[in-house]
Design an enzyme around this catalytic site. Sequence first.
Site, short mmCIF file in Angstrom:
data_model
loop_
_atom_site.label_atom_id
_atom_site.label_comp_id
_atom_site.label_asym_id
_atom_site.label_seq_id
_atom_site.Cartn_x
_atom_site.Cartn_y
_atom_site.Cartn_z
CD GLU A 17 -5.62 0.11 2.49
OE1 GLU A 17 -5.35 -0.86 3.23
OE2 GLU A 17 -6.26 0.01 1.43
CB SER A 28 -8.81 -2.56 4.50
OG SER A 28 -9.17 -3.82 4.04
NE ARG A 69 -3.52 -2.54 0.18
CZ ARG A 69 -3.07 -3.69 -0.37
NH1 ARG A 69 -1.97 -3.71 -1.11
NH2 ARG A 69 -3.75 -4.81 -0.24
C1 LIG Z 1 -15.52 -1.82 -0.98
C2 LIG Z 1 -14.05 -1.50 -1.15
C3 LIG Z 1 -13.13 -2.54 -1.30
C4 LIG Z 1 -11.77 -2.26 -1.43
N1 LIG Z 1 -10.91 -3.30 -1.61
C5 LIG Z 1 -9.60 -3.04 -1.76
C6 LIG Z 1 -8.68 -4.12 -1.97
O1 LIG Z 1 -9.04 -5.28 -2.02
N2 LIG Z 1 -7.38 -3.80 -2.11
C7 LIG Z 1 -6.92 -2.51 -2.06
O2 LIG Z 1 -5.71 -2.30 -2.21
N3 LIG Z 1 -7.78 -1.49 -1.89
C8 LIG Z 1 -9.09 -1.73 -1.74
N4 LIG Z 1 -9.95 -0.67 -1.55
C9 LIG Z 1 -9.43 0.71 -1.43
C10 LIG Z 1 -9.33 1.48 -2.75
O3 LIG Z 1 -10.27 1.00 -3.69
C11 LIG Z 1 -7.92 1.41 -3.34
O4 LIG Z 1 -6.97 1.98 -2.47
C12 LIG Z 1 -7.83 2.13 -4.70
O5 LIG Z 1 -6.58 1.86 -5.27
C13 LIG Z 1 -8.00 3.65 -4.59
O6 LIG Z 1 -8.18 4.15 -5.89
P1 LIG Z 1 -9.02 5.49 -6.15
O7 LIG Z 1 -8.96 5.78 -7.60
O8 LIG Z 1 -10.35 5.39 -5.58
O9 LIG Z 1 -8.11 6.54 -5.38
P2 LIG Z 1 -8.58 7.71 -4.41
O10 LIG Z 1 -9.28 7.14 -3.23
O11 LIG Z 1 -9.30 8.76 -5.18
O12 LIG Z 1 -7.16 8.28 -3.95
C14 LIG Z 1 -6.29 7.47 -3.18
C15 LIG Z 1 -4.90 8.14 -3.16
O13 LIG Z 1 -4.37 8.10 -4.48
C16 LIG Z 1 -4.07 9.44 -4.94
N5 LIG Z 1 -4.39 9.46 -6.38
C17 LIG Z 1 -5.50 9.01 -7.00
N6 LIG Z 1 -5.37 9.14 -8.33
C18 LIG Z 1 -4.16 9.70 -8.55
C19 LIG Z 1 -3.45 10.08 -9.72
N7 LIG Z 1 -3.94 9.91 -10.96
N8 LIG Z 1 -2.21 10.62 -9.57
C20 LIG Z 1 -1.68 10.81 -8.33
N9 LIG Z 1 -2.31 10.48 -7.19
C21 LIG Z 1 -3.53 9.92 -7.31
C22 LIG Z 1 -4.92 10.35 -4.10
O14 LIG Z 1 -4.33 11.62 -4.00
C23 LIG Z 1 -4.93 9.61 -2.76
O15 LIG Z 1 -3.75 9.88 -2.05
C24 LIG Z 1 -11.31 -0.92 -1.42
C25 LIG Z 1 -12.24 0.12 -1.27
C26 LIG Z 1 -13.60 -0.17 -1.14
C27 LIG Z 1 -14.58 0.96 -1.01
#
Ligand SMILES: Cc1cc2nc3c(=O)[nH]c(=O)nc-3n(C[C@H](O)[C@H](O)[C@H](O)COP(=O)(O)OP(=O)(O)OC[C@H]3O[C@@H](n4cnc5c(N)ncnc54)[C@H](O)[C@@H]3O)c2cc1C
Length: 302
Positions: free
Chosen positions: A296, A226, A176
């Site tokens: 996280e 998580s 992560r």
């Molecule tokens: C139901 C559920 C299940 C999940 N299961 C998992 C799992 O199994 N494994 C897991 O690892 N995660 C899981 N997650 C968490 C999440 O989906 C991941 O961390 C995912 O990678 C976040 O992506 P996002 O586009 O939503 O990022 P965001 O939540 O929008 O941002 C997360 C971080 O990334 C940065 N960011 C986003 N896009 C960019 C970009 N283009 N350039 C630079 N920085 C950027 C943001 O500034 C922030 O710091 C889960 C979440 C939910 C709601």
Amino acid sequence: MKQDFIRKLKEHITEGVVLELEPMGRHTTFQVGGPADLFVEPAGREELQYAVETARGDHVPFFVAGNGSNLLVSDDGYRGMILHIGKGMSQIVVTDTVVEAEAGASLARIAKAALEKGLTGMEFAAGIPGSLGGAVVMNAGAYGGEMKDILTEVDVLTADGRFLTIAACDLDLSYRHSCIPHKDYIVLGARMLLDRGDPEKIRARMNELALLRRQKQPLEYPSAGSTFKRPEGYFAGKLVQDAGLKGYTVGDAQVSEKHSGFVINRGHADAAEIYFLIQQVQKKVNKKFGVMLEPEVRFIGF
Ligand SMILES: Cc1cc2nc3c(=O)[nH]c(=O)nc-3n(C[C@H](O)[C@H](O)[C@H](O)COP(=O)(O)OP(=O)(O)OC[C@H]3O[C@@H](n4cnc5c(N)ncnc54)[C@H](O)[C@@H]3O)c2cc1C
């Protein structure tokens, strides 16, 4: 926020979206969060570059968001610009065994594209509700796979406004974690190397993992997955449960009864309740086991 800054963005960002006072609850999977002064969704690299350069020049703070599936935005919202990398930058191209996608493409769509071409390696990611950009930044992973295993190169916009391609092995990807936030990079897109596989087996594995998620995770409630990182030698959910916090509630925020590693919004929670609950869980687990859980989830505007 400076009116001149807003005017410039509205004049230049013509394909993408520029919204004032946009409620962030619409853009986070917790479904909470107050208004962002400005919410910009660029349609392509040039619009993104313009927005970043202008914000830096005008000293306007900004935060890059993907699908908001790992974010908790305060009820007061964000004083500055949220740069949402979404639909406007979400193309996916598959060539042989290489999948190239823009940062705003969802992992689900990318995994589906891989499946359609009979490529294996992305099954683990199909149920993670993030964008590719967010997944690269977080080195998202599940069920024994992580982005690090498949990424080869990542295109970024650097803090000084240059487009750069970086080998994945130079991104310090670990559990992560990546160096991207520290370097102030914005992910524009990435290439992933997969293997040829049997589409039926790929589909079956995706279905199996989706079923596991539905059985184990409270997908029926808004959450950010998580809440805490896995502390070395422990499981966060087990620590929370063993501290007697399963079902622990603050307002409408709750430690899920189905999975103690998830904090959920039972429907009408606000960000303050979720934030307070997370802090209480940290305190109580630390008091009982001497382990400080590290969120996280990323907090914005607190
Ligand atoms: C139901 C559920 C299940 C999940 N299961 C998992 C799992 O199994 N494994 C897991 O690892 N995660 C899981 N997650 C968490 C999440 O989906 C991941 O961390 C995912 O990678 C976040 O992506 P996002 O586009 O939503 O990022 P965001 O939540 O929008 O941002 C997360 C971080 O990334 C940065 N960011 C986003 N896009 C960019 C970009 N283009 N350039 C630079 N920085 C950027 C943001 O500034 C922030 O710091 C889960 C979440 C939910 C709601």
